[in-house]
Write an enzyme that holds these catalytic residues in place. Structure first.
Site, PDB file in Angstrom:
ATOM      1  N   GLU A  81       0.808  -1.241   0.000  1.00 22.41           N
ATOM      2  CA  GLU A  81       0.000   0.000   0.000  1.00 22.41           C
ATOM      3  C   GLU A  81       0.830   1.274   0.000  1.00 22.41           C
ATOM      4  OE1 GLU A  81      -2.742  -0.427   3.289  1.00 22.41           O
ATOM      5  OE2 GLU A  81      -3.354  -2.432   2.673  1.00 22.41           O
TER       6      GLU A  81
ATOM      7  N   ASN B  56       1.944  -5.105  -3.166  1.00 18.42           N
ATOM      8  CA  ASN B  56       0.552  -5.390  -2.836  1.00 18.42           C
ATOM      9  C   ASN B  56      -0.228  -4.099  -2.576  1.00 18.42           C
ATOM     10  OD1 ASN B  56      -1.454  -7.449  -2.165  1.00 18.42           O
ATOM     11  ND2 ASN B  56      -1.242  -6.822  -0.018  1.00 18.42           N
TER      12      ASN B  56
ATOM     13  N   HIS C 214     -10.516  -6.233  -1.886  1.00 19.07           N
ATOM     14  CA  HIS C 214     -11.532  -6.024  -0.841  1.00 19.07           C
ATOM     15  C   HIS C 214     -12.712  -5.314  -1.504  1.00 19.07           C
ATOM     16  CE1 HIS C 214      -9.141  -7.448   2.499  1.00 19.07           C
ATOM     17  NE2 HIS C 214      -8.150  -6.632   2.169  1.00 19.07           N
TER      18      HIS C 214
ATOM     19  N   GLU D  65      -6.289 -10.736  -1.094  1.00 23.64           N
ATOM     20  CA  GLU D  65      -7.074 -10.539   0.137  1.00 23.64           C
ATOM     21  C   GLU D  65      -8.578 -10.485  -0.151  1.00 23.64           C
ATOM     22  OE1 GLU D  65      -5.554  -7.283   2.452  1.00 23.64           O
ATOM     23  OE2 GLU D  65      -3.470  -7.676   1.916  1.00 23.64           O
TER      24      GLU D  65
ATOM     25  N   ASP E 154     -12.334 -10.496  -0.405  1.00 20.66           N
ATOM     26  CA  ASP E 154     -13.564 -10.661   0.359  1.00 20.66           C
ATOM     27  C   ASP E 154     -14.585  -9.660  -0.198  1.00 20.66           C
ATOM     28  OD1 ASP E 154     -12.065  -9.268   3.430  1.00 20.66           O
ATOM     29  OD2 ASP E 154     -12.618  -8.253   1.568  1.00 20.66           O
TER      30      ASP E 154
HETATM   31  O1  G3I Z   1      -3.412  -8.947  19.101  1.00 18.69           O
HETATM   32  C1  G3I Z   1      -3.864  -7.716  19.695  1.00 18.69           C
HETATM   33  C2  G3I Z   1      -4.470  -7.978  21.053  1.00 18.69           C
HETATM   34  O2  G3I Z   1      -3.453  -8.470  21.918  1.00 18.69           O
HETATM   35  C3  G3I Z   1      -5.067  -6.688  21.601  1.00 18.69           C
HETATM   36  O3  G3I Z   1      -5.716  -6.966  22.820  1.00 18.69           O
HETATM   37  C4  G3I Z   1      -6.054  -6.135  20.586  1.00 18.69           C
HETATM   38  C5  G3I Z   1      -6.699  -4.859  21.100  1.00 18.69           C
HETATM   39  O4  G3I Z   1      -6.056  -3.749  20.527  1.00 18.69           O
HETATM   40  O5  G3I Z   1      -5.368  -5.868  19.348  1.00 18.69           O
HETATM   41  C6  G3I Z   1      -4.886  -7.077  18.786  1.00 18.69           C
HETATM   42  O6  G3I Z   1      -4.245  -6.763  17.569  1.00 18.69           O
HETATM   43  C7  G3I Z   1      -5.148  -6.473  16.506  1.00 18.69           C
HETATM   44  C8  G3I Z   1      -4.806  -7.393  15.349  1.00 18.69           C
HETATM   45  O7  G3I Z   1      -5.574  -7.067  14.186  1.00 18.69           O
HETATM   46  C9  G3I Z   1      -5.048  -8.867  15.707  1.00 18.69           C
HETATM   47  O8  G3I Z   1      -6.438  -9.046  15.918  1.00 18.69           O
HETATM   48  C10 G3I Z   1      -4.921  -5.019  16.110  1.00 18.69           C
HETATM   49  O9  G3I Z   1      -5.421  -4.187  17.127  1.00 18.69           O
HETATM   50  C11 G3I Z   1      -5.667  -4.726  14.812  1.00 18.69           C
HETATM   51  O10 G3I Z   1      -5.294  -3.441  14.334  1.00 18.69           O
HETATM   52  C12 G3I Z   1      -5.274  -5.744  13.737  1.00 18.69           C
HETATM   53  O11 G3I Z   1      -6.043  -5.468  12.583  1.00 18.69           O
HETATM   54  C13 G3I Z   1      -5.555  -6.077  11.366  1.00 18.69           C
HETATM   55  C14 G3I Z   1      -5.230  -4.960  10.360  1.00 18.69           C
HETATM   56  O12 G3I Z   1      -4.852  -5.541   9.110  1.00 18.69           O
HETATM   57  C15 G3I Z   1      -4.094  -4.066  10.835  1.00 18.69           C
HETATM   58  O13 G3I Z   1      -2.906  -4.821  10.929  1.00 18.69           O
HETATM   59  C16 G3I Z   1      -6.648  -6.979  10.821  1.00 18.69           C
HETATM   60  O14 G3I Z   1      -6.814  -8.109  11.693  1.00 18.69           O
HETATM   61  C17 G3I Z   1      -6.283  -7.474   9.433  1.00 18.69           C
HETATM   62  O15 G3I Z   1      -7.375  -8.187   8.833  1.00 18.69           O
HETATM   63  C18 G3I Z   1      -5.929  -6.299   8.513  1.00 18.69           C
HETATM   64  O16 G3I Z   1      -5.503  -6.817   7.290  1.00 18.69           O
HETATM   65  C19 G3I Z   1      -5.125  -5.808   6.318  1.00 18.69           C
HETATM   66  C20 G3I Z   1      -3.925  -6.340   5.538  1.00 18.69           C
HETATM   67  O17 G3I Z   1      -2.867  -6.637   6.454  1.00 18.69           O
HETATM   68  C21 G3I Z   1      -3.495  -5.340   4.470  1.00 18.69           C
HETATM   69  N1  G3I Z   1      -4.614  -5.031   3.576  1.00 18.69           N
HETATM   70  C22 G3I Z   1      -5.813  -4.526   4.277  1.00 18.69           C
HETATM   71  C23 G3I Z   1      -6.281  -5.550   5.327  1.00 18.69           C
HETATM   72  C24 G3I Z   1      -7.538  -5.066   6.017  1.00 18.69           C
HETATM   73  O18 G3I Z   1      -7.257  -3.886   6.739  1.00 18.69           O
END
Ligand code: G3I
Length: 332
Positions: free
Chosen positions: A129, A174, A214, A244, A246
């Site tokens: 990105e 990506n 997406h 990715e 969906d």
């Molecule tokens: O693991 C921690 C947990 O310990 C904590 O209690 C909780 C509360 O803040 O956060 C947890 O981490 C979260 C993580 O997902 C695991 O669930 C982060 O806050 C959250 O920001 C993170 O979101 C991910 C996001 O990328 C940012 O990294 C999403 O699951 C994931 O689906 C999303 O995927 C992205 C791709 O990497 C790039 N393309 C877009 C796509 C959707 O945004």
């Protein structure tokens, strides 16, 4: 044979999903569905900076290694995601990274991480990105910490470092918001294409473009713009991965059945379009079951119902999406 994996393999296609190692270890229904339906996995979060780097001098490879172990056990390939992104940076990054050390920080990270997984991965999302039309730069580069601290050549640095650390993974750029035939997405496609073309011309090792895909039901169906983009990437000698996939149903009202029909139709139309192109060689959905989709947070439905967005539902039963995907694989 029934599974998405079997139908994909019958067409020489890599197909799978983003996974969460804790669920592979802790939830048999999740693990069994991933094992039987995918021949290509990607870590949803476990291989991002924030997950790998609890401290500047500490690496936490165990969750990501568990995905590799699962994949080895089930004869699956694994994508790496991702080596350089403006999101999911560890809390210490902000306070630590400077103009003086950012280049070394990026190189050290990629050498260490790509080195750890060297020879084991199908591909890496080396840079994720990096283009954002709204930031208004002529080259379309997003105003990310990496651009601010290192400058535009952070992208070339990332790819060349990844290649030195791992000579086998297919190095991928990506991005998202490049699927629809809208003026803004057309502009973003042309800026992504210009970026990868320039990298290739400079001899930078880059082998594929990841189209995140997406999509949102009710926002139109990708068409000629995406097809031309995929072909232009092919003319550069590069593959395209659907990385990715969906379909969010947050804009749909009506019954679950009506939502399912609209979502499955968009999956089918989209996959028919991209799988008609020979340089599209992999398709991954961003998760395997509706229950754990990021869309339930990012695009929570106003009626509070769970999204219907992936090939399996909360009970790990195949949804209309599953059948639409399998049909599209068979039509390949
Ligand atoms: O693991 C921690 C947990 O310990 C904590 O209690 C909780 C509360 O803040 O956060 C947890 O981490 C979260 C993580 O997902 C695991 O669930 C982060 O806050 C959250 O920001 C993170 O979101 C991910 C996001 O990328 C940012 O990294 C999403 O699951 C994931 O689906 C999303 O995927 C992205 C791709 O990497 C790039 N393309 C877009 C796509 C959707 O945004």
């Amino acid at each position: 044979p029934q599974s998405l994996r079997a139908h994909a393999q019958a067409r020489g296609l890599l197909a799978g999903c983003a996974v969460v190692p804790e669920k592979l270890a802790g939830e048999p229904a999740y693990a069994n569905t991933v094992a039987e339906q995918a021949n290509l996995l990607v870590a949803e979060n476990a291989m991002k900076w924030k997950a790998l780097r609890p401290a500047p001098d500490k690496y936490n490879f165990a969750p990501a290694d568990a995905i590799l172990a699962f994949a080895n056990e089930h004869n699956q390939r694994v994508r790496g995601h991702n080596l350089c992104w403006h999101e999911a940076l560890p809390d210490w990054f902000q306070a630590t990274a400077t103009h003086e050390n950012a280049r070394e920080l990026l190189i050290d990270h990629i050498e260490h991480v790509a080195g750890h997984f060297a020879g084991k991965l199908h591909s890496w999302d080396v840079v994720n990105e990096a283009i954002d039309v709204k930031d208004g730069r002529p080259d379309g580069l997003r105003k990310s910490p990496w651009l601010d601290l290192i400058g535009p050549d952070y992208i070339e640095i990332a790819f060349r470092t990844a290649r030195r650390a791992d000579s086998t993974a297919l190095l991928t750029y990506n991005d998202y918001g490049i699927e629809l035939d809208t003026p803004e997405q057309e502009q973003k496609r042309s800026q992504v294409l210009a970026l990868v073309k320039q990298l290739r011309l400079r001899g930078v090792p880059i082998h594929a473009v990841g189209v995140q895909s997406h999509l949102t039901a009710g926002e139109g169906t990708p068409g000629a713009g995406l097809r031309e983009f995929v072909r232009a990437v092919g003319e550069l000698g590069m593959q395209v991965f659907i990385t990715e996939l969906d379909v969010s149903d947050h804009k749909l009202t009506g019954s679950v059945k009506e939502r399912d029909t609209a979502v499955a139709k968009l999956y089918g139309d989209y996959l028919n379009l991209v799988l008609a192109e020979p340089n599209v060689t992999a398709v991954l959905t961003w998760g395997i079951t509706d229950t754990y989709s990021w869309l339930n947070h990012h695009h929570a439905r106003s009626d509070g119902q769970p999204q219907r967005c992936l090939p399996f539902d909360a009970d790990y039963q195949p949804t209309p999406v599953f059948f639409a995907m399998r049909k599209a694989f068979d039509a390949r």
